[in-house]
Write an enzyme that holds these catalytic residues in place. Structure first.
Site, PDB file in Angstrom:
ATOM      1  N   GLY A  47      31.075  23.274  21.090  1.00  0.00           N
ATOM      2  CA  GLY A  47      32.618  23.725  21.157  1.00  0.00           C
ATOM      3  C   GLY A  47      33.358  24.143  19.894  1.00  0.00           C
ATOM      4  N   GLU A 102      36.639  18.801  16.377  1.00  0.00           N
ATOM      5  CA  GLU A 102      36.355  19.012  17.905  1.00  0.00           C
ATOM      6  C   GLU A 102      37.293  20.245  18.388  1.00  0.00           C
ATOM      7  OE1 GLU A 102      34.670  18.724  20.090  1.00  0.00           O
ATOM      8  OE2 GLU A 102      34.243  16.745  20.858  1.00  0.00           O
ATOM      9  N   ASP A 103      36.513  20.753  19.234  1.00  0.00           N
ATOM     10  CA  ASP A 103      37.321  21.769  20.109  1.00  0.00           C
ATOM     11  C   ASP A 103      38.420  21.115  21.133  1.00  0.00           C
ATOM     12  OD1 ASP A 103      35.442  20.556  21.795  1.00  0.00           O
ATOM     13  OD2 ASP A 103      34.828  22.355  22.716  1.00  0.00           O
ATOM     14  N   ASP A 106      39.573  15.009  25.311  1.00  0.00           N
ATOM     15  CA  ASP A 106      39.637  14.882  26.741  1.00  0.00           C
ATOM     16  C   ASP A 106      39.759  13.584  27.175  1.00  0.00           C
ATOM     17  OD1 ASP A 106      40.066  16.075  29.327  1.00  0.00           O
ATOM     18  OD2 ASP A 106      38.044  16.272  29.587  1.00  0.00           O
ATOM     19  N   LYS A 134      44.167  16.822  25.306  1.00  0.00           N
ATOM     20  CA  LYS A 134      44.596  16.657  26.795  1.00  0.00           C
ATOM     21  C   LYS A 134      44.854  15.157  27.101  1.00  0.00           C
ATOM     22  CE  LYS A 134      41.711  19.897  29.266  1.00  0.00           C
ATOM     23  NZ  LYS A 134      40.750  19.950  30.309  1.00  0.00           N
ATOM     24  N   PHE A 155      41.159  22.932  33.249  1.00  0.00           N
ATOM     25  CA  PHE A 155      39.989  23.518  32.595  1.00  0.00           C
ATOM     26  C   PHE A 155      40.316  24.693  31.808  1.00  0.00           C
ATOM     27  CE2 PHE A 155      35.697  24.766  31.762  1.00  0.00           C
ATOM     28  CZ  PHE A 155      35.130  23.174  31.265  1.00  0.00           C
ATOM     29  N   ASP A 162      33.874  26.418  26.497  1.00  0.00           N
ATOM     30  CA  ASP A 162      32.523  27.227  27.681  1.00  0.00           C
ATOM     31  C   ASP A 162      33.195  26.534  28.843  1.00  0.00           C
ATOM     32  OD1 ASP A 162      31.467  24.479  27.203  1.00  0.00           O
ATOM     33  OD2 ASP A 162      29.916  25.078  28.389  1.00  0.00           O
TER      34      ASP A 162
HETATM   35  P1  IMP Z   1      35.409  14.218  26.088  1.00  0.00           P
HETATM   36  O1  IMP Z   1      34.252  13.161  25.497  1.00  0.00           O
HETATM   37  O2  IMP Z   1      35.818  13.856  27.656  1.00  0.00           O
HETATM   38  O3  IMP Z   1      36.900  13.674  25.265  1.00  0.00           O
HETATM   39  O4  IMP Z   1      35.347  15.586  26.291  1.00  0.00           O
HETATM   40  C1  IMP Z   1      34.941  16.399  25.054  1.00  0.00           C
HETATM   41  C2  IMP Z   1      34.156  17.619  25.421  1.00  0.00           C
HETATM   42  O5  IMP Z   1      34.199  18.091  26.524  1.00  0.00           O
HETATM   43  C3  IMP Z   1      34.873  18.572  24.573  1.00  0.00           C
HETATM   44  O6  IMP Z   1      34.089  18.578  23.193  1.00  0.00           O
HETATM   45  C4  IMP Z   1      34.328  19.886  25.352  1.00  0.00           C
HETATM   46  O7  IMP Z   1      33.106  20.181  24.900  1.00  0.00           O
HETATM   47  C5  IMP Z   1      34.469  19.253  26.649  1.00  0.00           C
HETATM   48  N1  IMP Z   1      35.741  19.782  27.601  1.00  0.00           N
HETATM   49  C6  IMP Z   1      36.557  18.824  27.798  1.00  0.00           C
HETATM   50  N2  IMP Z   1      37.597  19.669  28.539  1.00  0.00           N
HETATM   51  C7  IMP Z   1      37.159  20.912  28.380  1.00  0.00           C
HETATM   52  C8  IMP Z   1      37.962  22.050  28.971  1.00  0.00           C
HETATM   53  O8  IMP Z   1      39.030  21.925  29.393  1.00  0.00           O
HETATM   54  N3  IMP Z   1      37.175  23.022  28.788  1.00  0.00           N
HETATM   55  C9  IMP Z   1      35.967  23.295  28.066  1.00  0.00           C
HETATM   56  N4  IMP Z   1      35.213  22.032  27.701  1.00  0.00           N
HETATM   57  C10 IMP Z   1      36.091  20.917  27.856  1.00  0.00           C
HETATM   58 MG    MG Z   2      32.824  19.785  22.551  1.00  0.00          MG
END
Ligand code: IMP
Ligand code: MG
Length: 183
Positions: A47, A102-103, A106, A134, A155, A162
């Site tokens: 991402g 990071e992108d 979440d 987020k 999302f 993606d």
């Molecule tokens: P986390 O581990 O839940 O913090 O999520 C991190 C990863 O989930 C990010 O690096 C993204 O690749 C993916 N992700 C979380 N939310 C979104 C979204 O809204 N769109 C696309 N990818 C997401």
């Molecule tokens: Mg990611």
């Protein structure tokens, strides 16, 4: 420019101009923090690849670039909670000042796991820079040192992010139409 994907986008959340402006600011902030410290920009694939390429050019410090690839999503829109290293870092990070790129932050699962991992690999410092934050969905106690934009609990795709590996090449951040998920 013609786009095959435009019809799948419900609304634009962050425009190309807004991305450019904010990344210039992030680059300047990182310059102040890291000039003379030879940081290592460490992008979390896939991402972050678009953000990473703009961010490193917005921050003219002597630095090098590394990537780690992780996966946790398994092609759904909610995290599985498990983080797997798909492609590991290719260099010794002992004593390095890391700028982890990071992108989106979440649930926090990915960055909680990676921060721990980079510590065990001997990083001197870890600074987390995420394009999007987020906070409403956080389940792990992780905060970004720098965040580009706070986004609502929707999302989002584009600019590296993606849905089922698609839409990463859209140049802005957008929300998909609900019917795209039910295809
Ligand atoms: P986390 O581990 O839940 O913090 O999520 C991190 C990863 O989930 C990010 O690096 C993204 O690749 C993916 N992700 C979380 N939310 C979104 C979204 O809204 N769109 C696309 N990818 C997401
Ligand atoms: Mg990611």
């Amino acid at each position: 420019m013609k786009s095959e994907m435009e019809n799948d986008i419900l609304k634009v959340l962050v425009t190309e101009e807004e991305l450019k402006g904010r990344i210039t600011e992030l680059g300047a902030e990182l310059y102040e923090r890291f000039h003379g410290k030879n940081p290592l920009f460490l992008g979390v694939l896939k991402g972050s690849f678009v953000f990473m390429s703009d961010l490193v050019r917005a921050c003219q410090v002597k630095s090098d670039v590394e990537f780690i690839a992780v996966s946790s999503y398994e092609n759904a829109t909610t995290s599985s909670g498990r983080v797997k290293i798909v492609h590991d870092i290719q260099q010794d990070i002992t004593g390095r000042n890391l700028i982890v790129v990071e992108d989106i932050l979440d649930s926090g699962n990915t960055l909680a796991f990676l921060s721990e991992y980079f510590k065990t690999r001997g990083a001197a410092s870890i600074t987390i820079v995420t394009l999007l934050d987020k906070p409403s969905r956080r389940t792990k106690a992780v905060t970004a040192d720098l965040a580009g934009f706070v986004v609502p609990d929707e999302f989002v795709v584009g600019y590296g992010l993606d849905y089922c590996q698609q839409y990463r090449n859209i140049p802005y951040i957008g929300v998909l139409k609900p019917e795209v998920y039910s295809r």
